[in-house]
Scaffold this active site. Sequence first.
Site, PDB file in Angstrom:
ATOM      1  N   LYS A 254       2.554   9.554   8.612  1.00  0.00           N
ATOM      2  CA  LYS A 254       1.782   9.346   9.413  1.00  0.00           C
ATOM      3  C   LYS A 254       2.297   9.766  10.819  1.00  0.00           C
ATOM      4  CE  LYS A 254      -1.113   5.321   7.893  1.00  0.00           C
ATOM      5  NZ  LYS A 254      -0.531   4.828   6.368  1.00  0.00           N
TER       6      LYS A 254
ATOM      7  N   ASP B 166       9.149   2.473   1.744  1.00  0.00           N
ATOM      8  CA  ASP B 166       7.863   3.284   2.390  1.00  0.00           C
ATOM      9  C   ASP B 166       7.991   2.939   3.672  1.00  0.00           C
ATOM     10  OD1 ASP B 166       5.475   3.867   2.839  1.00  0.00           O
ATOM     11  OD2 ASP B 166       4.475   3.378   1.145  1.00  0.00           O
TER      12      ASP B 166
ATOM     13  N   PHE C 155       0.778  -1.223   0.013  1.00  0.00           N
ATOM     14  CA  PHE C 155      -0.244  -0.247   0.060  1.00  0.00           C
ATOM     15  C   PHE C 155       0.924   1.382   0.150  1.00  0.00           C
ATOM     16  CE2 PHE C 155      -2.368   3.385   1.873  1.00  0.00           C
ATOM     17  CZ  PHE C 155      -3.602   3.543   0.765  1.00  0.00           C
TER      18      PHE C 155
HETATM   19  C1  LIG Z   1      -0.914   5.239   5.149  1.00  0.00           C
HETATM   20  C2  LIG Z   1       0.172   4.640   4.105  1.00  0.00           C
HETATM   21  C3  LIG Z   1       0.425   5.626   2.839  1.00  0.00           C
HETATM   22  C4  LIG Z   1      -0.286   6.605   2.613  1.00  0.00           C
HETATM   23  O1  LIG Z   1      -0.432   7.860   3.336  1.00  0.00           O
HETATM   24  P1  LIG Z   1      -1.427   8.831   3.376  1.00  0.00           P
HETATM   25  O2  LIG Z   1      -0.885   9.835   4.121  1.00  0.00           O
HETATM   26  O3  LIG Z   1      -2.775   8.395   3.578  1.00  0.00           O
HETATM   27  O4  LIG Z   1      -1.246   9.503   1.892  1.00  0.00           O
HETATM   28  C5  LIG Z   1       1.441   5.065   2.027  1.00  0.00           C
HETATM   29  N1  LIG Z   1       2.136   4.144   2.574  1.00  0.00           N
HETATM   30  C6  LIG Z   1       1.944   3.283   3.615  1.00  0.00           C
HETATM   31  C7  LIG Z   1       2.849   2.178   3.739  1.00  0.00           C
HETATM   32  C8  LIG Z   1       0.811   3.506   4.540  1.00  0.00           C
HETATM   33  O5  LIG Z   1       0.668   2.827   5.502  1.00  0.00           O
END
Ligand SMILES: *Cc1c(COP(=O)(O)O)cnc(C)c1O
Length: 397
Positions: free
Chosen positions: A253, A224, A139
């Site tokens: 986050k 990420d 994700f």
């Molecule tokens: C939550 C998340 C995102 C997206 O972050 P947003 O602030 O909602 O755009 C991207 N990568 C990972 C691994 C995430 O958990």
Amino acid sequence: MSQSEYWIVRGDRHVATTYGRYPLVAVRGEGCYLFDANGNRYLDFLAGVAVNNLGHCHPRVVEAIKEQAERLLHCSNFYHIPQQIELAEMLCKRSFGDRVFFCNSGAEANEAAIKLARKHSKEKYGEHKHEVITALASFHGRTLGTISATGQEKMRSGFTPVVPGFHYVPFGDLVALRAAVTENSCAVLLEPVQGEGGVNIPPAGYLKQVRELCDELGLLLIFDEVQVGIGRTGTLFAYEQEDAEPDIMTLAKALAGGAPIGAMVAKEEIAASFTPGSHGSTFGGNPLMAAAAIATLKTISEEGVLENCNNMGTYLQQRLVELQERYSFVKDVRGRGLIWGMELSIEGGEIVKTALSKGLLINCTAGSVLRFVPPLIVTRVEIDMAISILDDILKDI
Ligand SMILES: *Cc1c(COP(=O)(O)O)cnc(C)c1O
């Protein structure tokens, strides 16, 4: 009609219907607890989806925001911003990185990473370099670029055509990764631990082997760390436990303790491919958010937050494994630090709803994985409370 019902009815009229929301109207938070409009208290093991790592409204973060708000709320990136400078220094000092691009969310941080990887690779190897290999069940966000990067078909459904140039391979499968590399490949983008995909831990040594593969084939490695960075796995960044440094890392986050921010951290040689005008963000690295992030990072280093994360992580694991031993429909318990998944052989949605009605907030990813991402300041007593609520629910299945 209760206060909560009042807001739910009112919200139904004009707020976009992009979320399936639970019947909880959040009005206040303190430490590991969230309070609703009817005055009910919930033990928050979702923590804003791994955002409130210091708990709700940590006094040092709140104080930093108050002070900064009175001084300067916003200023264009046409000018120099001391809080942004200090935050970039802190992130680089604590990581492999040399330069930081600031934005407002995880998706934007990944957009920046993908753009930088393409630009750098095109400059270095030629215009054909543009493909990015990512993992299935990953994700990376909800923008058009990041749903293209995300290895889950359902996120792209209804939004095609997506951005071309992404290939997906099973997470943890080095052979598949090697096979997916073409002469157009420029980068590999992975979560060190997959969050939304079901709390998937890579096989031991996998990320190091990916690093070696990237070095061998001239690919950039992007981690990420939007969900697992900022202490979640027990080290400030998840890659620190892997003997594998990325070239680029994305954060968001938990970085500003609950305030919206995103960051892309990169090594100097790569970061140099962004020149004035290459990329930008109006609010990125805004003084208010940067001040919140500085307070968050300081609190993590000065208040034993990582140590507590590791200790409480071990305890939570132990308590979850006890449940696994007791209930045959609990297939697996996996995690690291304070991100834990409990995989069930049944759907988890109803359990989440029941838990909420009993005062515990968790969620379910990938259909059948209960996810536990409490604040990193959680205590044994709070873990015991959560386990006891969960036990009560599992008992009745
Ligand atoms: C939550 C998340 C995102 C997206 O972050 P947003 O602030 O909602 O755009 C991207 N990568 C990972 C691994 C995430 O958990």
